[in-house]
Design an enzyme around this catalytic site. Structure first.
Site, mmCIF file in Angstrom:
data_model
loop_
_atom_site.group_PDB
_atom_site.id
_atom_site.type_symbol
_atom_site.label_atom_id
_atom_site.label_comp_id
_atom_site.label_asym_id
_atom_site.label_seq_id
_atom_site.Cartn_x
_atom_site.Cartn_y
_atom_site.Cartn_z
ATOM 1 N N GLY A 46 39.679 45.819 29.656
ATOM 2 C CA GLY A 46 40.912 45.949 30.106
ATOM 3 C C GLY A 46 40.982 43.873 30.469
ATOM 4 N N GLN A 51 43.278 36.109 35.152
ATOM 5 C CA GLN A 51 42.648 35.981 34.058
ATOM 6 C C GLN A 51 43.358 35.255 32.429
ATOM 7 O OE1 GLN A 51 40.578 39.952 33.186
ATOM 8 N NE2 GLN A 51 39.031 38.290 32.459
ATOM 9 N N CYS A 99 32.734 40.624 30.585
ATOM 10 C CA CYS A 99 34.064 39.973 31.096
ATOM 11 C C CYS A 99 34.852 38.632 29.890
ATOM 12 C CB CYS A 99 33.952 39.358 32.235
ATOM 13 S SG CYS A 99 35.130 38.981 33.497
ATOM 14 N N LEU A 100 36.053 39.286 29.699
ATOM 15 C CA LEU A 100 36.400 38.152 28.892
ATOM 16 C C LEU A 100 36.691 37.142 29.890
ATOM 17 C CD1 LEU A 100 39.354 39.876 27.480
ATOM 18 C CD2 LEU A 100 37.132 40.031 26.623
ATOM 19 N N HIS A 141 36.101 46.608 38.392
ATOM 20 C CA HIS A 141 35.959 45.484 37.412
ATOM 21 C C HIS A 141 37.757 44.753 37.284
ATOM 22 C CE1 HIS A 141 34.468 42.309 34.095
ATOM 23 N NE2 HIS A 141 35.151 42.452 34.683
ATOM 24 N N GLU A 142 38.332 45.275 36.979
ATOM 25 C CA GLU A 142 40.028 44.912 37.165
ATOM 26 C C GLU A 142 40.769 44.390 38.638
ATOM 27 O OE1 GLU A 142 40.828 42.840 34.060
ATOM 28 O OE2 GLU A 142 39.444 44.397 33.420
ATOM 29 N N HIS A 145 38.703 41.368 40.146
ATOM 30 C CA HIS A 145 39.918 39.865 39.561
ATOM 31 C C HIS A 145 41.170 39.677 40.904
ATOM 32 C CE1 HIS A 145 37.636 38.315 36.150
ATOM 33 N NE2 HIS A 145 37.762 39.832 35.177
#
Length: 188
Positions: A46, A51, A99-100, A141-142, A145
Site C-alpha cells: 500500500g 508518503q 511502513c515505507l 494503515h493507509e 496516513h
C-alpha cells in the site's frame, strides 16, 4: 511513470491531515500511476499520497485475493468503518507491521479484524471494499496516513521509545527526509 521518493517520519506532510481530491484530472491519474510504480519498486502492499509528498486523500493497494490472484486498486477520498479491535496485547508474530515511511523496521500493533472502505476510483465510480485480516490491516494503515498518523504513532510506550532511538540513530525526524526505491539502500 516514475518511481517517486518516499518521505520518512518527521516530514510535515506525513503528520498532517490530507486534503480531499476535488476533481479527477490527468495530473491525479499520473500521480496514481507513479504511486503504483513506487509501491511496486519499494516493494509495498500500500502507498498513500502523503508518503510521496502529496497531501491528498488517495491511496493505492496491492495484495492477493483468497485465490492468490493479485488485487490492485486505488481509493480516492476514502471513508473507513471498522469493528473495534479486540482488547489485549498484539501478537508479534501475527500482528506486526512495517511502513515505507519508517523503512526497515516492524512493530506489533493491534488493529481491527474487519473493515469497510468506501470512496471513488480513478473512473469516478464508487468503490466499496469489505475485507478482514491482513487486508483490513492494509486499509487501516493507509487510511491512517491520510489523517497524518503513522503506525508508529499508535505504539505503546516501550516500542515508542525504541522508535525514538531509531529516529535519532538514523538522523530522521526532519523535513525533506526521503528514500527512493531502486536508488537508496532502504527497505520497508
Amino acid at each position: 511513470m516514475a518511481v517517486l521518493p518516499i518521505r520518512i517520519m518527521g516530514d510535515p506532510v506525513l503528520h498532517s491531515p490530507a486534503s480531499p481530491v476535488e476533481a479527477i484530472s490527468d495530473e491525479i491519474r499520473e500521480l496514481v500511476a507513479d504511486m503504483f510504480e513506487t509501491m511496486d519498486a519499494a516493494p509495498g502492499v500500500g502507498l498513500a499520497a502523503p508518503q510521496v509528498g502529496v497531501p491528498l486523500r488517495i491511496f493505492t493497494y496491492s495484495y492477493p485475493d483468497d485465490d492468490g490472484n493479485p488485487w490492485r486498486g486505488v481509493i480516492i477520498n476514502p471513508a473507513l468503518w471498522m469493528r473495534p479491535a479486540e482488547p489485549g496485547e498484539p501478537d508479534p508474530d501475527e500482528e506486526s507491521e512495517g511502513c515505507l515511511s519508517f523503512p526497515g523496521e516492524r512493530f506489533p500493533l493491534r488493529r481491527s479484524e474487519e473493515v469497510l472502505v468506501t470512496g471513488i476510483g480513478l473512473d469516478g465510480e464508487p468503490v466499496r471494499i469489505q475485507v478482514d485480516g491482513w487486508r483490513a490491516r492494509i486499509m487501516q494503515h493507509e487510511f491512517d496516513h491520510l489523517d497524518g498518523v503513522l503506525y508508529v504513532d499508535r505504539l505503546g510506550d516501550g516500542d515508542w521509545k525504541t522508535v525514538q532511538k531509531i529516529v535519532r540513530k538514523r538522523g530522521w525526524g526532519r523535513p525533506g527526509e526521503a528514500w527512493t526505491p531502486g536508488i537508496d539502500d532502504l527497505e520497508a
